[in-house]
Scaffold this motif. Structure first.
Motif, PDB file in Angstrom:
ATOM      1  N   ASN A 191       0.869  -1.169   0.000  1.00  0.00           N
ATOM      2  CA  ASN A 191       0.000   0.000   0.000  1.00  0.00           C
ATOM      3  C   ASN A 191       0.912   1.227   0.000  1.00  0.00           C
ATOM      4  O   ASN A 191       1.069   1.902   1.002  1.00  0.00           O
ATOM      5  N   PRO A 192       1.574   1.481  -1.168  1.00  0.00           N
ATOM      6  CA  PRO A 192       2.564   2.560  -1.213  1.00  0.00           C
ATOM      7  C   PRO A 192       1.932   3.923  -0.969  1.00  0.00           C
ATOM      8  O   PRO A 192       0.827   4.205  -1.411  1.00  0.00           O
ATOM      9  N   LYS A 193       2.653   4.748  -0.245  1.00  0.00           N
ATOM     10  CA  LYS A 193       2.206   6.117   0.050  1.00  0.00           C
ATOM     11  C   LYS A 193       3.176   7.092  -0.612  1.00  0.00           C
ATOM     12  O   LYS A 193       4.386   6.894  -0.585  1.00  0.00           O
ATOM     13  N   TYR A 194       2.623   8.132  -1.198  1.00  0.00           N
ATOM     14  CA  TYR A 194       3.421   9.178  -1.823  1.00  0.00           C
ATOM     15  C   TYR A 194       2.840  10.512  -1.390  1.00  0.00           C
ATOM     16  O   TYR A 194       1.677  10.788  -1.671  1.00  0.00           O
ATOM     17  N   VAL A 225       4.974   2.022 -11.063  1.00  0.00           N
ATOM     18  CA  VAL A 225       5.439   3.340 -11.470  1.00  0.00           C
ATOM     19  C   VAL A 225       4.236   4.155 -11.894  1.00  0.00           C
ATOM     20  O   VAL A 225       3.333   3.651 -12.545  1.00  0.00           O
ATOM     21  N   GLY A 226       4.232   5.425 -11.512  1.00  0.00           N
ATOM     22  CA  GLY A 226       3.123   6.280 -11.899  1.00  0.00           C
ATOM     23  C   GLY A 226       3.562   7.700 -12.113  1.00  0.00           C
ATOM     24  O   GLY A 226       4.669   8.098 -11.746  1.00  0.00           O
ATOM     25  N   LEU A 227       2.686   8.472 -12.732  1.00  0.00           N
ATOM     26  CA  LEU A 227       2.916   9.883 -12.971  1.00  0.00           C
ATOM     27  C   LEU A 227       1.771  10.648 -12.349  1.00  0.00           C
ATOM     28  O   LEU A 227       0.609  10.389 -12.654  1.00  0.00           O
ATOM     29  N   ASP A 228       2.102  11.553 -11.437  1.00  0.00           N
ATOM     30  CA  ASP A 228       1.082  12.377 -10.800  1.00  0.00           C
ATOM     31  C   ASP A 228       0.710  13.485 -11.767  1.00  0.00           C
ATOM     32  O   ASP A 228       1.474  14.413 -11.992  1.00  0.00           O
ATOM     33  N   ARG A 229      -0.453  13.376 -12.378  1.00  0.00           N
ATOM     34  CA  ARG A 229      -0.895  14.335 -13.388  1.00  0.00           C
ATOM     35  C   ARG A 229      -1.317  15.671 -12.775  1.00  0.00           C
ATOM     36  O   ARG A 229      -1.625  16.601 -13.498  1.00  0.00           O
ATOM     37  N   GLY A 230      -1.316  15.760 -11.453  1.00  0.00           N
ATOM     38  CA  GLY A 230      -1.664  17.017 -10.804  1.00  0.00           C
ATOM     39  C   GLY A 230      -0.711  18.131 -11.186  1.00  0.00           C
ATOM     40  O   GLY A 230      -1.109  19.247 -11.463  1.00  0.00           O
ATOM     41  N   ASP A 231       0.592  17.815 -11.224  1.00  0.00           N
ATOM     42  CA  ASP A 231       1.549  18.824 -11.660  1.00  0.00           C
ATOM     43  C   ASP A 231       2.274  18.398 -12.939  1.00  0.00           C
ATOM     44  O   ASP A 231       3.025  19.169 -13.511  1.00  0.00           O
ATOM     45  N   GLY A 232       2.055  17.149 -13.379  1.00  0.00           N
ATOM     46  CA  GLY A 232       2.632  16.680 -14.632  1.00  0.00           C
ATOM     47  C   GLY A 232       4.104  16.352 -14.580  1.00  0.00           C
ATOM     48  O   GLY A 232       4.673  15.925 -15.573  1.00  0.00           O
ATOM     49  N   ARG A 233       4.733  16.530 -13.436  1.00  0.00           N
ATOM     50  CA  ARG A 233       6.171  16.296 -13.344  1.00  0.00           C
ATOM     51  C   ARG A 233       6.546  15.252 -12.312  1.00  0.00           C
ATOM     52  O   ARG A 233       7.598  14.644 -12.413  1.00  0.00           O
ATOM     53  N   SER A 234       5.723  15.042 -11.304  1.00  0.00           N
ATOM     54  CA  SER A 234       6.079  14.138 -10.214  1.00  0.00           C
ATOM     55  C   SER A 234       5.918  12.687 -10.642  1.00  0.00           C
ATOM     56  O   SER A 234       4.857  12.272 -11.059  1.00  0.00           O
ATOM     57  N   HIS A 294       7.729   5.879  -7.875  1.00  0.00           N
ATOM     58  CA  HIS A 294       8.352   4.596  -8.216  1.00  0.00           C
ATOM     59  C   HIS A 294       8.504   3.805  -6.930  1.00  0.00           C
ATOM     60  O   HIS A 294       9.128   4.284  -5.987  1.00  0.00           O
ATOM     61  N   PHE A 295       7.879   2.629  -6.873  1.00  0.00           N
ATOM     62  CA  PHE A 295       7.967   1.781  -5.686  1.00  0.00           C
ATOM     63  C   PHE A 295       8.367   0.379  -6.099  1.00  0.00           C
ATOM     64  O   PHE A 295       7.895  -0.136  -7.115  1.00  0.00           O
ATOM     65  N   THR A 296       9.207  -0.258  -5.304  1.00  0.00           N
ATOM     66  CA  THR A 296       9.561  -1.654  -5.504  1.00  0.00           C
ATOM     67  C   THR A 296       8.663  -2.504  -4.625  1.00  0.00           C
ATOM     68  O   THR A 296       8.510  -2.220  -3.438  1.00  0.00           O
ATOM     69  N   LEU A 297       8.052  -3.531  -5.234  1.00  0.00           N
ATOM     70  CA  LEU A 297       7.156  -4.421  -4.486  1.00  0.00           C
ATOM     71  C   LEU A 297       7.974  -5.549  -3.889  1.00  0.00           C
ATOM     72  O   LEU A 297       8.840  -6.123  -4.548  1.00  0.00           O
ATOM     73  N   THR A 298       7.714  -5.861  -2.638  1.00  0.00           N
ATOM     74  CA  THR A 298       8.356  -6.997  -1.984  1.00  0.00           C
ATOM     75  C   THR A 298       7.267  -7.963  -1.594  1.00  0.00           C
ATOM     76  O   THR A 298       6.230  -7.584  -1.075  1.00  0.00           O
TER      77      THR A 298
END
Length: 97
Positions: free
Chosen positions: A56-59, A80-89, A92-96
């Motif tokens: 349950n990754p938190k950013y 991996v994701g792109l926060d479209r709120g600012d378009g730049r953030s 990236h999380f590694t799943l274990t």
């Protein structure tokens, strides 16, 4: 449903893995070993196909309402994701497991 997830394994369509959700999902992204559910209450939750919560990754500041199929990708070991709120953030999380 909004409160439960049913995962069916081929070819057995009669006995799904059923588990309770922590919030209603707005996006599902699949990978061979996991799938991710996105909702506005809990953010991103990654589950195994047996219904076990894997991550349950938190950013900080992530606006999940901007996440869509083109802004979130999942593999067997990375999300991996792109926060479209600012378009730049980028997140990236590694799943274990």
């Amino acid at each position: 449903t909004q409160s439960q997830c049913h995962v069916y394994a081929l070819p057995n369509w009669q006995q799904p893995h059923t588990f309770d959700l922590r919030g209603p999902g707005s996006l599902v992204v699949q990978a061979p070993k996991h799938f991710a559910l996105v909702d506005t209450v809990n953010g991103i939750s990654v589950y195994s196909y047996e219904g076990r919560l894997v991550s349950n990754p938190k950013y900080p500041g992530l606006k999940v309402e901007y996440l869509n199929r083109s802004a979130l990708a999942l593999s067997n070991d990375v999300i991996v994701g792109l926060d479209r709120g600012d378009g730049r953030s980028e997140l990236h999380f590694t799943l274990t497991s």
